[in-house]
Design an enzyme around this catalytic site. Structure first.
Site, PDB file in Angstrom:
ATOM      1  N   GLU A  59       7.749  -2.872  18.346  1.00 31.26           N
ATOM      2  CA  GLU A  59       7.574  -3.528  17.050  1.00 31.26           C
ATOM      3  C   GLU A  59       7.744  -5.033  17.215  1.00 31.26           C
ATOM      4  OE1 GLU A  59       9.577  -2.003  13.557  1.00 31.26           O
ATOM      5  OE2 GLU A  59       9.111  -3.819  12.429  1.00 31.26           O
ATOM      6  N   GLU A  84      12.091  -9.850  18.342  1.00 35.77           N
ATOM      7  CA  GLU A  84      12.357 -10.726  17.187  1.00 35.77           C
ATOM      8  C   GLU A  84      12.999 -12.007  17.700  1.00 35.77           C
ATOM      9  OE1 GLU A  84      12.306 -12.470  14.206  1.00 35.77           O
ATOM     10  OE2 GLU A  84      11.804 -10.499  13.430  1.00 35.77           O
ATOM     11  N   ASP A 111      10.013 -14.808  21.922  1.00 37.32           N
ATOM     12  CA  ASP A 111       8.659 -14.820  21.373  1.00 37.32           C
ATOM     13  C   ASP A 111       7.877 -13.589  21.854  1.00 37.32           C
ATOM     14  OD1 ASP A 111       5.983 -15.293  20.775  1.00 37.32           O
ATOM     15  OD2 ASP A 111       6.122 -17.442  21.173  1.00 37.32           O
ATOM     16  N   ASP A 134       4.458 -13.082   9.258  1.00 35.73           N
ATOM     17  CA  ASP A 134       4.459 -14.269   8.393  1.00 35.73           C
ATOM     18  C   ASP A 134       3.024 -14.621   7.997  1.00 35.73           C
ATOM     19  OD1 ASP A 134       7.387 -15.131   8.611  1.00 35.73           O
ATOM     20  OD2 ASP A 134       6.794 -14.909  10.706  1.00 35.73           O
ATOM     21  N   LYS A 138      -0.747 -21.309   3.625  1.00 37.02           N
ATOM     22  CA  LYS A 138      -1.520 -22.550   3.449  1.00 37.02           C
ATOM     23  C   LYS A 138      -2.608 -22.608   4.520  1.00 37.02           C
ATOM     24  CE  LYS A 138       2.138 -25.263   1.420  1.00 37.02           C
ATOM     25  NZ  LYS A 138       3.366 -25.967   1.772  1.00 37.02           N
ATOM     26  N   ASP A 170       1.017  -7.800   2.914  1.00 41.20           N
ATOM     27  CA  ASP A 170       0.854  -7.814   1.451  1.00 41.20           C
ATOM     28  C   ASP A 170       0.077  -9.055   1.011  1.00 41.20           C
ATOM     29  OD1 ASP A 170       2.822  -9.630   2.014  1.00 41.20           O
ATOM     30  OD2 ASP A 170       4.213  -8.966   0.462  1.00 41.20           O
ATOM     31  N   THR A 207       9.796  -1.359   3.427  1.00 41.45           N
ATOM     32  CA  THR A 207      10.778  -2.418   3.713  1.00 41.45           C
ATOM     33  C   THR A 207      11.118  -3.169   2.435  1.00 41.45           C
ATOM     34  OG1 THR A 207       9.158  -4.150   4.141  1.00 41.45           O
ATOM     35  CG2 THR A 207       9.776  -2.770   6.013  1.00 41.45           C
ATOM     36  N   LYS A 208      12.196  -3.968   2.531  1.00 38.10           N
ATOM     37  CA  LYS A 208      12.632  -4.789   1.406  1.00 38.10           C
ATOM     38  C   LYS A 208      11.506  -5.744   1.021  1.00 38.10           C
ATOM     39  CE  LYS A 208      16.379  -7.579   1.432  1.00 38.10           C
ATOM     40  NZ  LYS A 208      17.604  -8.061   2.103  1.00 38.10           N
ATOM     41  N   GLU A 210       8.345  -5.322   1.399  1.00 36.33           N
ATOM     42  CA  GLU A 210       7.259  -4.629   0.711  1.00 36.33           C
ATOM     43  C   GLU A 210       7.647  -4.301  -0.725  1.00 36.33           C
ATOM     44  OE1 GLU A 210       6.105  -1.259   2.901  1.00 36.33           O
ATOM     45  OE2 GLU A 210       4.358  -0.842   1.678  1.00 36.33           O
TER      46      GLU A 210
HETATM   47  C1  LIG Z   1       7.776 -11.991   7.268  1.00 36.53           C
HETATM   48  S1  LIG Z   1       8.910 -11.364   8.395  1.00 36.53           S
HETATM   49  C2  LIG Z   1       8.729  -9.600   8.281  1.00 36.53           C
HETATM   50  C3  LIG Z   1       9.859  -8.858   8.869  1.00 36.53           C
HETATM   51  C4  LIG Z   1       9.771  -7.325   8.884  1.00 36.53           C
HETATM   52  N1  LIG Z   1       8.698  -6.851   9.738  1.00 36.53           N
HETATM   53  C5  LIG Z   1       9.612  -6.752   7.480  1.00 36.53           C
HETATM   54  O1  LIG Z   1       8.595  -6.137   7.208  1.00 36.53           O
HETATM   55  O2  LIG Z   1      10.552  -6.931   6.681  1.00 36.53           O
HETATM   56  C6  LIG Z   1       8.137 -11.749   9.945  1.00 36.53           C
HETATM   57  C7  LIG Z   1       9.116 -11.739  11.125  1.00 36.53           C
HETATM   58  O3  LIG Z   1       8.377 -11.927  12.330  1.00 36.53           O
HETATM   59  C8  LIG Z   1       9.145 -12.712  13.213  1.00 36.53           C
HETATM   60  N2  LIG Z   1       8.207 -13.335  14.163  1.00 36.53           N
HETATM   61  C9  LIG Z   1       7.151 -14.143  13.878  1.00 36.53           C
HETATM   62  N3  LIG Z   1       6.510 -14.511  14.980  1.00 36.53           N
HETATM   63  C10 LIG Z   1       7.177 -13.913  16.018  1.00 36.53           C
HETATM   64  C11 LIG Z   1       6.991 -13.921  17.421  1.00 36.53           C
HETATM   65  N4  LIG Z   1       6.000 -14.609  17.993  1.00 36.53           N
HETATM   66  N5  LIG Z   1       7.860 -13.220  18.174  1.00 36.53           N
HETATM   67  C12 LIG Z   1       8.879 -12.515  17.604  1.00 36.53           C
HETATM   68  N6  LIG Z   1       9.088 -12.466  16.273  1.00 36.53           N
HETATM   69  C13 LIG Z   1       8.254 -13.157  15.496  1.00 36.53           C
HETATM   70  C14 LIG Z   1       9.861 -13.697  12.303  1.00 36.53           C
HETATM   71  O4  LIG Z   1      11.033 -14.209  12.902  1.00 36.53           O
HETATM   72  C15 LIG Z   1      10.150 -12.846  11.071  1.00 36.53           C
HETATM   73  O5  LIG Z   1      11.437 -12.272  11.145  1.00 36.53           O
END
Ligand SMILES: C[S@@+](CC[C@H](N)C(=O)[O-])C[C@H]1O[C@@H](n2cnc3c(N)ncnc32)[C@H](O)[C@@H]1O
Length: 229
Positions: A59, A84, A111, A134, A138, A170, A207-208, A210
């Site tokens: 994931e 993460e 990353d 994410d 924009k 979403d 998820t929260k 969602e």
């Molecule tokens: C909008 S949140 C969604 C979190 C979770 N999947 C959920 O549905 O609640 C996106 C997550 O992806 C992580 N993220 C973004 N780019 C990443 C990357 N290149 N490597 C690891 N994590 C990443 C961010 O730190 C963030 O916690």
């Protein structure tokens, strides 16, 4: 350490300072050695990391780790790897792993693009999950979106033939971009038919994030593709 490519690359996240609770910090200090995987160790030996064989699900961006934990508890014979960069989320998941006695989760704090590139062997994953990445809503930030052709090609190369790529978002505009990129990728098939979004699979926990989206009246779009042989 100083890979010039990785310094130039546009990242899909911004590291937020994010306050750690005491419990999250303690979990990070005490439980990381047991459940953490080090990017610097290079290519992952799954059987050694989990002490057993079994299906492998990765994931990307698990956030606070709720859905990862739920899925891992529902499928104890499957080995889950979470990636993460958000420290409080990692602390939270490490805490939950101990609390719930889950033994089938390992975590990279790095990353995901680099983890996939440098640590995950080709054709080794049964599934990759990316839930609510994410949206970078924009237009000038679209380039930061994770789901772009080079990343999808990288993910595809890490899936076993028949392996599943499951995305959810979403943001309608991102959902459309995901559909375009995955459909054009080559070597991937849409399990719902060309251009069609998938019904929400029962195994994807709510998820929260969602739930919030639903409250705000956003739709949610799932895409489920498999790697061709
Ligand atoms: C909008 S949140 C969604 C979190 C979770 N999947 C959920 O549905 O609640 C996106 C997550 O992806 C992580 N993220 C973004 N780019 C990443 C990357 N290149 N490597 C690891 N994590 C990443 C961010 O730190 C963030 O916690």
């Amino acid at each position: 350490m100083s890979d010039p490519d990785s310094r130039r690359r546009i990242r899909s996240y911004v590291l937020r300072a994010g306050r750690m609770t005491e419990g999250q910090q303690r979990a990070l200090d005490e439980n990381w050695p047991r459940w953490g995987l080090e990017y610097g160790n290079g290519e992952l030996d799954f059987d050694a990391a989990f002490g057993r064989g079994g299906p492998r699900v990765l994931e990307v961006g698990f956030g606070m780790g709720r859905s990862l934990l739920e899925m891992a508890e529902a499928a104890p014979a499957t080995n889950f790897i979470g990636v993460e960069v958000h420290k409080p989320g990692i602390g939270r998941l490490l805490h939950a792993i101990e609390e719930h006695g889950a033994r089938n989760i390992r975590i990279y704090r790095h990353d995901a693009v680099e983890v996939l590139r440098d640590c995950i062997p080709d054709a080794s994953l049964d599934a990759v999950h990316i839930y609510f990445p994410d949206p970078w809503h924009k237009k000038r930030h679209y380039k930061r979106r994770l789901i772009q052709p080079p990343f999808v090609a990288l993910v595809r190369s890490k899936l076993k033939p028949g392996g599943v790529l499951h995305l959810a978002t979403d943001w309608e505009n991102y959902a459309e971009q995901m559909m375009e990129v995955l459909s054009a990728a080559g070597g991937l098939s849409n399990t719902s038919g060309a251009g069609q979004f998938a019904p929400r699979p029962a195994h994807r926990p709510l998820t929260k994030f969602e739930q919030r989206g639903e409250r705000l009246g956003h739709g949610v779009w799932d895409l489920v593709f498999t790697r061709d042989v």
